[in-house]
Design an enzyme around this catalytic site. Sequence first.
Site, PDB file in Angstrom:
ATOM      1  N   ALA A  39       0.934  -1.469  -0.321  1.00 10.29           N
ATOM      2  CA  ALA A  39      -0.209  -0.196  -0.139  1.00 10.29           C
ATOM      3  C   ALA A  39       1.091   1.172   0.162  1.00 10.29           C
ATOM      4  O   ALA A  39       2.225   1.095   0.651  1.00 10.29           O
ATOM      5  CB  ALA A  39      -1.118  -0.099   1.593  1.00 10.29           C
ATOM      6  N   ALA A  75       3.851   8.000   2.487  1.00 10.16           N
ATOM      7  CA  ALA A  75       4.659   6.568   2.637  1.00 10.16           C
ATOM      8  C   ALA A  75       4.016   5.748   2.408  1.00 10.16           C
ATOM      9  O   ALA A  75       2.457   5.720   1.837  1.00 10.16           O
ATOM     10  CB  ALA A  75       4.745   6.565   4.864  1.00 10.16           C
ATOM     11  N   GLN A  76       4.636   4.541   2.658  1.00 11.65           N
ATOM     12  CA  GLN A  76       4.063   3.170   1.890  1.00 11.65           C
ATOM     13  C   GLN A  76       4.167   1.801   3.195  1.00 11.65           C
ATOM     14  O   GLN A  76       5.250   2.050   3.688  1.00 11.65           O
ATOM     15  CB  GLN A  76       4.968   2.851   0.793  1.00 11.65           C
ATOM     16  CG  GLN A  76       6.593   2.157   0.241  1.00 11.65           C
ATOM     17  CD  GLN A  76       6.383   2.649  -0.689  1.00 11.65           C
ATOM     18  OE1 GLN A  76       6.512   2.786  -1.464  1.00 11.65           O
ATOM     19  NE2 GLN A  76       7.759   1.472  -1.066  1.00 11.65           N
ATOM     20  N   VAL A  77       3.395   0.919   2.883  1.00 19.38           N
ATOM     21  CA  VAL A  77       4.317   0.083   3.762  1.00 19.38           C
ATOM     22  C   VAL A  77       4.471  -1.347   3.058  1.00 19.38           C
ATOM     23  O   VAL A  77       3.983  -1.821   1.550  1.00 19.38           O
ATOM     24  CB  VAL A  77       2.579  -0.574   4.791  1.00 19.38           C
ATOM     25  CG1 VAL A  77       2.816  -1.601   5.677  1.00 19.38           C
ATOM     26  CG2 VAL A  77       2.329   1.166   5.209  1.00 19.38           C
ATOM     27  N   ASP A 131      -9.420   8.448  11.748  1.00 19.51           N
ATOM     28  CA  ASP A 131      -8.846   8.391  10.494  1.00 19.51           C
ATOM     29  C   ASP A 131      -9.185   6.947   9.949  1.00 19.51           C
ATOM     30  O   ASP A 131      -9.151   6.266   9.507  1.00 19.51           O
ATOM     31  CB  ASP A 131      -7.336   8.401  10.330  1.00 19.51           C
ATOM     32  CG  ASP A 131      -7.942   8.669   8.607  1.00 19.51           C
ATOM     33  OD1 ASP A 131      -8.324   8.532   7.737  1.00 19.51           O
ATOM     34  OD2 ASP A 131      -6.827   7.920   7.866  1.00 19.51           O
TER      35      ASP A 131
END
Length: 518
Positions: A130, A135-137, A287
Amino acid sequence: MISGLFHVARLTRVGFVLAREGALSLVDTSQLPPMARFVIRLGRLIERRKAGAGAERLAAAFVRLGPSYVKLGQFLATRPDVVGARAARDLEALQDKMPPFAQAKAVQIIEASFDARIDVLFADFGPPIAAASIAQVHKARLPDGGETVAVKVLRPGVRERFARDLSSMRFAAGVVHRLLPDTRRLRPIEVVETLARSVTMEMDLRLEAAALSEMGENTRDDAEFRVPRVDWDTTGRDVMTSEWVHGIPLSDIPAIEAAGHDRVALGRTVIQSFLRHALRDGFFHADMHPGNLFVDQQGRLVAVDCGIMGRLGRPERRFLAEILLGFITRDYTRTAQVHFDAGYVPAYHSVADFAQAIRAIGEPIHNRRADQISMAKLLTLLFEVTALFDMETRTELVMLQKTMVVVEGVARKLDPHLDMWGTAEPVVREWIEQNLGPLGILADAGRSTKDIGGLLCRLPGLLSRGERMFAQLEDMTINGVTLSPASTESIGRAEARGNRGATIALWVIASLLLIGLF
């Protein structure tokens, strides 16, 4: 001066993209001054044909402007008081999804953060699963047969990009604040600063890890809710590692049913967990969309991605609990009085008049079925009414209200017939009994005694400082306030620079807009 021109150039591009994608069609011009209406009409001349629905237009414009503006759009979705209810609804559809950056770059960032090779830090490090604006995971596994983890890696260059765009947003907010006095109630400068603080915290992944840790401590005794554990050994400013959640996202209703989970119970847990965190802890996940919520194998609700969190002080928690209970019990005078007691509504207004306005919101809901009553919509209408009584925007309460909109939407997808009031009442009553009942009064007395003791310890120093202050005031009364020549000169230069900058900015914006149009 030069920086101001750069800001104007960037903001002109922003205006062009918004106009081109048809976003200006969403602006309600009925309340705007004639010059502003004229500029909006000019801007709409370059609108792309068949730009799509409102949500699609806004989403296309913010995505085209880049990650900073995607974040701005998501933030403005929580501020209907600033952009209007219609635009806020359309902005809720804006998804923070970006193409992933290269795996090799993620490895480089991780190795630089911990001064160690990737194969030493992780037994396995997979591709991104993702990616968002910040950022990305990646899915990974700790060494020596360790557990599976989620590794969040900050996007390279993101800090510089956000700093540049936020600087232009500050410039625009300052110009609006100075030249449009009617907008000052909406606090445009504070809106940008709130966004800047939120983004700055999101870009230090240690702070997100700390939020996860704090929420984990707050909810360690909650049987129906939890958050992932943080692996602090592989967490730093640009990297955060946490427990991998083995669960089903709440967005996947068929999978939840196939796994045998109770949808009705899950919907109730979503609402009660959110209210419990807001009231009991004063610290809530802001969120809570379905992609950030999972149900694990034990049927517990698991929340991830604590980059955006909300905080409520004790006065705000009391305010929330009492207005919810006031609507439940139809005690509108008490609900109105709470606004005045908290100082949210100026004292020159009438409590009775305010109670009458609140009754106009509350009474219609009592003629409807439980599954037709929206707590989130009620709070939205309440904030609209408070604007008529000069209630200033409370950022933390607006964030709470917008989070409740999302939470209620998630809960109703799980249980379309959810009784919002019946679900919320036990949590609200429990908090009021513990904090405003006899036990709460005793606890308040204990806190007050502690505060008085601290004040007595500081009393000698305060008296000494007060004596010096009165002496200085007496001197100023006799001799007046004297400014040094350097201070006087600096004030004059600042005033001249500000006036020239605002005038030039307006002319340049108008010129560039006309050039873009023709």
